[in-house]
Design a protein around this motif. Structure first.
Motif, PDB file in Angstrom:
ATOM      1  N   PRO A  29      19.069  -7.297  42.769  1.00 38.18           N
ATOM      2  CA  PRO A  29      18.952  -8.761  42.852  1.00 38.18           C
ATOM      3  C   PRO A  29      19.685  -9.339  44.047  1.00 38.18           C
ATOM      4  O   PRO A  29      19.323 -10.404  44.549  1.00 38.18           O
ATOM      5  N   ASP A  30      20.724  -8.639  44.531  1.00 39.05           N
ATOM      6  CA  ASP A  30      21.453  -9.126  45.703  1.00 39.05           C
ATOM      7  C   ASP A  30      20.524  -9.220  46.906  1.00 39.05           C
ATOM      8  O   ASP A  30      20.540 -10.218  47.640  1.00 39.05           O
ATOM      9  N   ARG A  31      19.696  -8.199  47.096  1.00 36.84           N
ATOM     10  CA  ARG A  31      18.770  -8.220  48.229  1.00 36.84           C
ATOM     11  C   ARG A  31      17.670  -9.267  48.028  1.00 36.84           C
ATOM     12  O   ARG A  31      17.285  -9.957  48.975  1.00 36.84           O
ATOM     13  N   ALA A  32      17.180  -9.371  46.823  1.00 36.06           N
ATOM     14  CA  ALA A  32      16.122 -10.350  46.556  1.00 36.06           C
ATOM     15  C   ALA A  32      16.611 -11.767  46.820  1.00 36.06           C
ATOM     16  O   ALA A  32      15.933 -12.560  47.491  1.00 36.06           O
ATOM     17  N   LEU A  33      17.785 -12.102  46.317  1.00 38.77           N
ATOM     18  CA  LEU A  33      18.309 -13.453  46.497  1.00 38.77           C
ATOM     19  C   LEU A  33      18.623 -13.722  47.965  1.00 38.77           C
ATOM     20  O   LEU A  33      18.413 -14.837  48.462  1.00 38.77           O
ATOM     21  N   GLU A  34      19.118 -12.717  48.663  1.00 38.80           N
ATOM     22  CA  GLU A  34      19.422 -12.899  50.083  1.00 38.80           C
ATOM     23  C   GLU A  34      18.156 -13.177  50.880  1.00 38.80           C
ATOM     24  O   GLU A  34      18.138 -14.059  51.749  1.00 38.80           O
ATOM     25  N   LEU A  35      17.079 -12.449  50.590  1.00 43.14           N
ATOM     26  CA  LEU A  35      15.840 -12.672  51.323  1.00 43.14           C
ATOM     27  C   LEU A  35      15.226 -14.031  50.982  1.00 43.14           C
ATOM     28  O   LEU A  35      14.683 -14.709  51.860  1.00 43.14           O
ATOM     29  N   ILE A  36      15.326 -14.444  49.731  1.00 44.29           N
ATOM     30  CA  ILE A  36      14.842 -15.778  49.356  1.00 44.29           C
ATOM     31  C   ILE A  36      15.587 -16.844  50.149  1.00 44.29           C
ATOM     32  O   ILE A  36      14.993 -17.768  50.705  1.00 44.29           O
ATOM     33  N   ARG A  37      16.892 -16.713  50.215  1.00 43.88           N
ATOM     34  CA  ARG A  37      17.687 -17.723  50.915  1.00 43.88           C
ATOM     35  C   ARG A  37      17.392 -17.725  52.415  1.00 43.88           C
ATOM     36  O   ARG A  37      17.331 -18.780  53.041  1.00 43.88           O
ATOM     37  N   ARG A  38      17.216 -16.524  52.983  1.00 43.90           N
ATOM     38  CA  ARG A  38      16.931 -16.464  54.421  1.00 43.90           C
ATOM     39  C   ARG A  38      15.576 -17.072  54.749  1.00 43.90           C
ATOM     40  O   ARG A  38      15.459 -17.902  55.655  1.00 43.90           O
TER      41      ARG A  38
END
Length: 638
Positions: A464-473
């Motif tokens: 989920p860390d990667r998913a949330l980071e990509l959403i925010r970017r």
């Protein structure tokens, strides 16, 4: 004369009015009247968010001339020429003109065929040979989307977390899907106009239908629905538009071959194996969300013909699909043993197996299709996997291209084991830039459509860390971009931060053609509900469900949606000792709670009772089966 960028902003009023009851809205009353003086004078109306429909102007003139009206979604193309939508690739669409021949009061309403599907900015300018004044008294908009709703706020789902950016992104996807649900007689005209635009084509049956974009193409595209439909289910809940979109694909299916068109009428483009399969996957999603067994039985024979058609292209020796229908979402190359198509076929076979069980439990088709899926899974891992790189190649050939689409779908659809999933998730981050993930299969372009699969892929892989980071970017970059709509999700953009999606790949259109309200980019809306809140249904209509939250760096999240059985809600909140989870599901339903749990020694209490028996511990989680439905309170202490 007003300055060119003297914008009237009414953002909060616009949002309240655009999302209130009814479809006719009057805007900018507090700023009226506005006076234009002399040829070329203009005023720009900023509606604050993406809107669309039929505009009416009330005005008073002191002589003869015309008022020109032009529209754009993005601030970049504000001016006397509307941004491009008609598909003729001859430049911007131009303007509409309200002619007046004498002094006095006047009123102009856009013709129905000239409905503007999506815009944020409207430029009104004066054309005259005289030294006259025109006073604009009023601007009103008949909203042209979600036509069967009397209350545009009547969402069936919701989401909220402690991260306000994620909240805005979730609702931007939901609102985009509203703007993409349109009256069936407002499709883009084909053949396209060389000047101006026309949205008066029939798209399919019923009163409302889901299309790919508000401004354009305003046609049914099943590939887009692969992201749009799950997102619509958890947010607006509008399945009527989905049903009509799928039905038109069945109505236009080739009766001889079983092939589906790539897009719905009047565009009716053909020759796409991937979009053929997306119609089949869309059928599964619709039946899962709606439990519409009548729709399934009506189209079941045609569905089987579609499966025979696509599986007939599988090579006996390799076990891989040979792609001959090469049109696809925009990737630069397609064909032969393309790995993205293999992933989609795997998912088509797996979801087809489920449909076969729902359609006819006595049939052997479910086992046949499931076995074919497993054979394909082995073949694609054998022939398309690049062990040295740690991800899938673009084809079963010697290639250095490792695409975003195939690798994201491999994670999401379960084509790989945990070891390979971990490797793919890591390698996908090699494509990341500060504003999103570049798709190697469409160089220099960022596709929120394919990134929608990627974020779900990371979540499926337990990152989920990667998913949330990509959403925010990616989605965060656009929602905060002052040149965009600040309310919807964009079709795509370039890695250099401009809106010219695909304009650098030889396509014959300008950057203003890009859609800024495109449902295929709404992946975060379903991902945040299904994976972060963790709430999803697992059988038609929701008789069974799953709650499996993933926290990432969030402190709290909640969400819910509605089916014919009732409302489903879940919320969690972390604390220094662990977390609490509350949920409510309809009576008579059954589901699995898969709770993040670091150790078998963790304390799990449900409704005040310690849970010791019947708990399955696996991969840092604890799964408990719940029967009977109702509301429950869970406390987990690590």
């Amino acid at each position: 004369m007003l300055e060119e960028h003297d914008l009237f902003r009414a953002r909060s009023q616009c949002i309240r009015r655009a999302m209130g009851t009814g479809h006719l809205r009057t805007f900018f009353k507090d700023s009226m009247p506005v006076t234009l003086h002399g040829n070329g004078s203009l005023v720009i109306f900023d509606f604050g968010i993406e809107v669309g429909g039929i505009v009416t102007l009330e005005y008073t003139s002191s002589g003869s001339g015309a008022l020109g009206i032009a529209f754009t979604e993005a601030k970049n193309w504000i001016g006397e020429w509307s941004d491009s939508s008609n598909g003729a690739f001859k430049g911007p669409d131009g303007a509409l003109y309200a002619n007046f021949t004498q002094a006095g009061n006047g009123s102009y309403t856009m013709p129905d065929k000239s409905l503007r599907g999506g815009f944020r900015y409207m430029t009104v300018f004066l054309v005259t040979n005289e030294s006259i004044n025109v006073q604009i008294q009023d601007v009103s908009l008949e909203i042209g989307f979600q036509p069967t709703w009397s209350n545009l706020r009547a969402y069936q789902g919701y989401f909220h977390s402690n991260d306000e950016l994620l909240n805005r992104i979730w609702y931007s996807g939901a609102y985009t899907l509203q703007t993409n649900s349109v009256p069936v007689n407002t499709g883009r005209q084909v053949p396209m106009l060389h000047t101006g635009w026309a949205n008066n084509a029939t798209l399919g049956p019923g009163d409302t239908i889901i299309v790919d974009g508000a401004k354009r193409d305003r046609a049914v595209w099943p590939g887009d629905m692969g992201i749009a439909v799950p997102a619509a289910f958890v947010s607006t809940g509008d399945l009527e538009s989905v049903k009509n979109a799928l039905q038109v694909m069945y109505n236009t299916q080739n009766p001889t071959t079983g092939a589906f068109d790539e897009s719905g009428p009047p565009l009716s483009q053909k020759n796409s194996d991937t979009y053929h399969m997306w119609t089949m996957i869309g059928t599964y999603n619709y039946v899962l969300f709606s439990n519409d067994t009548d729709f399934l039985s009506t189209n079941w024979q045609k569905y089987q013909a579609a499966m025979d058609y696509i599986y007939g292209k599988v090579d006996d020796s390799s076990g891989l699909l040979i792609v001959t229908g090469t049109r696809d979402w925009a990737r630069w190359q397609q064909g032969y043993n393309n790995s993205e198509a293999q992933m989609i076929l795997y998912h088509t076979l797996k979801t087809g197996s489920q449909l076969a069980t729902w359609a006819d439990s006595t049939s052997s088709r479910a086992d046949t299709w499931n076995n074919r899926a497993e054979n394909l899974k082995q073949a694609v891992n054998k022939y398309c996997w690049d062990d040295a790189y740690g991800a899938f190649k673009d084809n079963a050939t010697a290639t250095t291209l490792h695409p975003q689409d195939a690798n994201s779908m491999a994670l999401l659809f379960g084509v790989v084991n945990q070891t390979r999933a971990a490797s793919i998730s890591e390698r996908l981050t090699d494509n990341w830039t500060p504003i999103g993930a570049v798709a190697p299969e469409l160089p220099e372009n960022i596709s929120p459509f394919i990134s929608s699969f990627e974020i779900q892929g990371h979540l499926t892989a337990g990152r989920p860390d990667r998913a949330l980071e990509l959403i925010r970017r990616s989605w965060g970059w656009y929602i905060n971009n002052p040149s965009g709509t600040e309310s919807t999700v964009i079709e795509g953009y370039l890695a250099n931060g401009t809106f010219g999606y695909r304009s650098n790949r030889g396509y014959d259109y300008d950057a203003s053609y890009v859609s800024h309200a495109h449902g295929w980019s709404s992946g975060p809306t379903s991902a945040l509900t299904n994976y972060i809140v963790g709430l999803s249904i697992t059988s038609p209509g929701g008789s069974t469900w799953k709650i499996a939250p993933q926290f990432g760096d969030l402190k709290s999240a909640q969400g819910g949606f509605t089916t014919l059985l009732g409302k489903y809600k879940a919320s969690w909140k972390r604390n220094p000792k662990g977390y609490t989870l509350q949920f409510s599901v309809p009576q008579g339903t059954t589901g699995n709670l898969t709770l993040p749990c670091s150790s078998r020694k963790s304390s799990i209490k449900i409704d005040g009772h310690d849970i010791k028996r019947g708990v399955v511990y696996e991969d840092g989680s604890a799964t408990v089966t719940m029967t009977g439905g109702g509301s429950h309170y869970v406390v987990v202490e690590q």
